[in-house]
Design a protein around this motif. Structure first.
Motif, PDB file in Angstrom:
ATOM      1  N   GLY A  61       0.813  -1.210   0.000  1.00  0.00           N
ATOM      2  CA  GLY A  61       0.000   0.000   0.000  1.00  0.00           C
ATOM      3  C   GLY A  61       0.844   1.256   0.000  1.00  0.00           C
ATOM      4  O   GLY A  61       0.375   2.332   0.360  1.00  0.00           O
ATOM      5  N   THR A  62       2.122   1.090  -0.394  1.00  0.00           N
ATOM      6  CA  THR A  62       2.998   2.262  -0.454  1.00  0.00           C
ATOM      7  C   THR A  62       2.539   3.181  -1.579  1.00  0.00           C
ATOM      8  O   THR A  62       2.251   2.728  -2.683  1.00  0.00           O
ATOM      9  N   THR A  63       2.474   4.463  -1.281  1.00  0.00           N
ATOM     10  CA  THR A  63       2.083   5.439  -2.300  1.00  0.00           C
ATOM     11  C   THR A  63       3.292   5.772  -3.167  1.00  0.00           C
ATOM     12  O   THR A  63       4.383   6.012  -2.648  1.00  0.00           O
ATOM     13  N   PHE A  64       3.110   5.758  -4.486  1.00  0.00           N
ATOM     14  CA  PHE A  64       4.188   6.134  -5.404  1.00  0.00           C
ATOM     15  C   PHE A  64       3.777   7.355  -6.192  1.00  0.00           C
ATOM     16  O   PHE A  64       2.652   7.433  -6.701  1.00  0.00           O
ATOM     17  N   VAL A  65       4.667   8.332  -6.284  1.00  0.00           N
ATOM     18  CA  VAL A  65       4.435   9.469  -7.178  1.00  0.00           C
ATOM     19  C   VAL A  65       5.664   9.612  -8.064  1.00  0.00           C
ATOM     20  O   VAL A  65       6.787   9.719  -7.575  1.00  0.00           O
TER      21      VAL A  65
END
Ligand code: ATP
Ligand code: MG
Lengths: 414, 241
Positions: B208-212
């Motif tokens: 559930g790591t957010t990536f941008v």
């Protein structure tokens, strides 16, 4: 962080080696010059002591300041005997000092002079000027009126062996007298200044012309080289007991403070010189580390972007410096100790460098084999000072590293 | 295995990771002012996989730098993981990056004097995680990206793709709330960049790591779940898939 600093140094081996060996060599040279300076200082102090006429000088009270020809040591026998009994004493010499004007009998020249009446045998442990005899004999002939002059003084008076010279002086009774001498020997020490001052006659002759009887002007005591002068002076005073009444005891350093000051200044000059070398080395180090920071803008910027605080980035650069400095300084100390191990036993022939004897404000330095001396607190103190200096030189590069803008590291493609 | 078939941890739009309001960035170059961002509003929820797209010079990197607390906006406010980061001091910002963010850059991601393993565990070590714990976290990840037998190699002994994979491992090893990546695939061939993308999608799905990202890479843009388009420092489109 230490690991990173260490690897960083190993990465740029050539630069690390050059900077490190510069530090090591500078440290070694600095420490060696301290050790040589201390050895030299000891030599100079000993030479000064000998040419001053002894570690402790005994005069009639007030003579040293006033030079009153009537203030003499009238009964030197017990004084000499007492001084000779002091442990460690290597020589005791009685002297008569006649201050006056020397002229040649032909009146072609004149010069102010201190004619010293001496016992050549007793002077041998002191400043044995017979070593420098150039012509004639050193008060060993038949003529009781023989005088030995320094070469320059003889020149000034325009006299040669066998010529007569006249000393006008005030005798022990306060009367002005002429005394006639005949030039029996000429000494040349190599120092014009000293050769202009030497005028020696026999002790007995001087006593006779000055109407001193058995009296003398000065008794010089030469102690053990390792013994502090104040201790020697106290020992001699104790040995004299009541015989010291009316006498004044001075260490040569009390008698000639200017000479001590001069020798110390000479030593300080050496240290100043070494410090200047070090400041130059420090600038080199600052420059090297500044270059290494500028080269690594991207790398240090990456660390900053990853979350290393500016303080720690500066710390990393400082750590690199400390590591390099410690390793290099250890090497420098080792080198200096090796040099010391050699020169403390074999000595460094300083005379070979400067081509012969030299003199320091009237003191002949003829024994120029310098043995290094290590003053441990001074070595350690200098080591600490050097470390501080190196750290100071790394402060600016480290500060620059803390100012890096991490957002520029992300813009690597620009 | 690709992210398309992997069980997906649903993006949780309620938990905001990034809240940017009216963000403006002006660069001054001498007397010339460059308006890199002109009032950007952006919300990113936890678990999203967002790519910032747009032509060169549109402000992608600038926005990413501001979100990553690498630079201060001229105006506006940015909250990351609930924290206002607009006016953090340099050292507070550094600590914030260490504890809350992961970074993958386009190139020069690794510290040259550290080994592959040491680079991967670097931020964990900085954060004070004990050695055995670091090993436990990092080694499986390195094995997973196919670098399990290269732990002691130095970066210059690795290919570009291998280096980027280590950077990804480092970025996610500390389980940050948010991973920022500026053109992570720009220097890679399409197969290598595809593999890297797979990896990041998997990690996104699993943790559930957010990536941008900021990227031009069409493959990356095609596989992102949300594409925010920038143009001349403004948001020009926001497409969720
Ligand atoms: N440090 C800076 N100083 C001055 N201007 C800058 C600086 N960084 C970026 N800019 C300018 O800001 C604008 C946006 O730049 P930015 O790097 O964010 O674009 P980008 O979308 O990442 O472009 P690219 O796709 O080429 O990476 C550009 O006009 C750029 O020239
Ligand atoms: Mg960019």
């Amino acid at each position: 962080m230490w690991k990173l600093a260490w690897r960083q140094l190993l990465r740029n081996r050539a630069r690390t080696l050059i900077t490190g060996s510069a530090i090591a060599l500078a440290v070694a040279m600095f420490l060696m010059s301290l050790a040589l300076g201390d050895g030299m200082y000891g030599k100079m102090m000993q030479a000064a002591e000998r040419s001053a006429g002894g570690g402790v000088l005994i005069h009639h009270d007030g003579w040293w300041k006033g030079r009153d020809s009537t203030a003499n040591i009238t009964a030197p026998g017990p004084v000499i005997a007492a001084a000779e009994r002091v442990a460690g004493v290597r020589g005791v010499a009685a002297r008569v000092i006649l201050e006056g004007l020397l002229t040649s009998a032909s009146r072609e020249g004149f010069a102010g002079a201190n004619v010293r009446g001496i016992d050549p045998a007793a002077e041998r442990p002191f400043n044995d000027l017979s070593r420098y005899l150039k012509r004639g004999d050193f008060l060993s002939g038949d003529d009781p009126r023989a005088i030995v002059l320094g070469e320059k003084l003889a020149d000034d008076l325009s006299v040669d062996l066998g010529d007569r010279v006249v000393l006008r002086f005030v005798d022990a009774t306060g009367k002005e007298e002429p005394a006639l001498f005949r030039l029996g020997g000429i000494v040349a020490t190599g120092s014009a200044e000293i050769d202009r001052q030497i005028a020696l006659v026999r002790l007995a002759t001087a006593q006779e012309v000055a109407k001193l009887g058995a009296g003398v002007t000065q008794i010089g005591v030469l102690g053990d080289p390792g013994e502090p002068l104040d201790a020697l002076k106290a020992d001699v005073a104790r040995a004299l007991g009541t015989a010291s009444a009316g006498l004044e005891l001075l260490t040569w350093q009390e008698a000639m403070p200017e000479l001590v000051g001069f020798i110390e200044m000479d030593g300080n000059m050496n240290i100043m010189f070494a410090l200047v070398i070090f400041v130059i080395v420090a600038f080199g180090i600052a420059n090297t580390f500044l270059m290494s920071v500028i080269e690594r803008v991207r790398e240090l910027g990456l660390l900053a972007a990853l979350g290393v605080t500016p303080a720690r980035i500066g710390g990393l650069v400082l750590r690199e410096t400390v590591l390099l400095a410690l390793v290099a300084m250890t090497l420098g100390f080792a080198l200096a100790l090796a040099g010391h191990a050699y020169f403390a036993t074999h000595g460094l022939d300083y005379g070979a460098f400067i081509g012969g004897d030299f003199d320091v404000s009237g003191v002949i330095m003829d024994d120029l084999i310098i043995y290094t001396k290590v003053d441990a607190p001074r070595w350690l103190g200098s080591g600490a000072a050097v470390l501080v200096m190196i750290l100071l030189s790394a402060l600016y590069p480290a500060w620059r590293a803390t100012r890096l803008d991490p957002s520029q590291a992300m813009r690597t493609y620009e | 295995m690709t992210a398309a078939t992997a069980p997906s941890a649903a993006p949780d739009a309620d938990t905001a990771i990034i809240t940017a309001r009216d963000v403006t960035k002006v660069y001054k170059q001498g007397k010339v002012e460059v308006l890199a961002l002109r009032g950007v509003d952006l919300d990113v929820g936890q678990g999203e996989f967002v790519v910032l797209a747009g032509p060169s010079g549109s402000g992608k990197s600038t926005l990413l730098n501001l979100i990553g607390a690498l630079d201060h906006p001229t105006e506006g406010s940015i909250l990351v993981a609930g924290r206002e980061i607009t006016h953090l001091s340099r050292s507070v910002a550094a600590r914030f990056r260490l504890t809350s963010l992961g970074f993958v850059f386009q190139a020069y991601n690794l510290v040259p004097v550290l080994t592959c393993y040491e680079n991967a565990e670097y931020t964990l070590a900085l954060a004070g995680v004990p050695r055995t714990e670091r090993r436990r976290l990092v080694v499986p990840l390195l094995e997973r990206v196919g670098l399990g037998d290269m732990l002691t190699r130095k970066p210059h002994e690795l290919s570009g793709g291998q280096q980027q994979r280590i950077a990804v491992v480092r970025a996610i090893a500390s389980r940050p709330a948010l991973v920022l990546a500026d053109e992570p695939t720009a220097n890679l061939d399409s197969e290598t960049s595809g593999n890297l993308l797979d990896l990041m999608l998997e990690l996104n799905a699993e943790h559930g790591t957010t990536f941008v990202f900021a990227s031009h890479d069409p493959d990356l843009i095609a596989r992102a779940r949300r594409v925010v388009r920038l143009k001349d420092g403004r948001i020009d489109g926001d497409e969720r898939r």
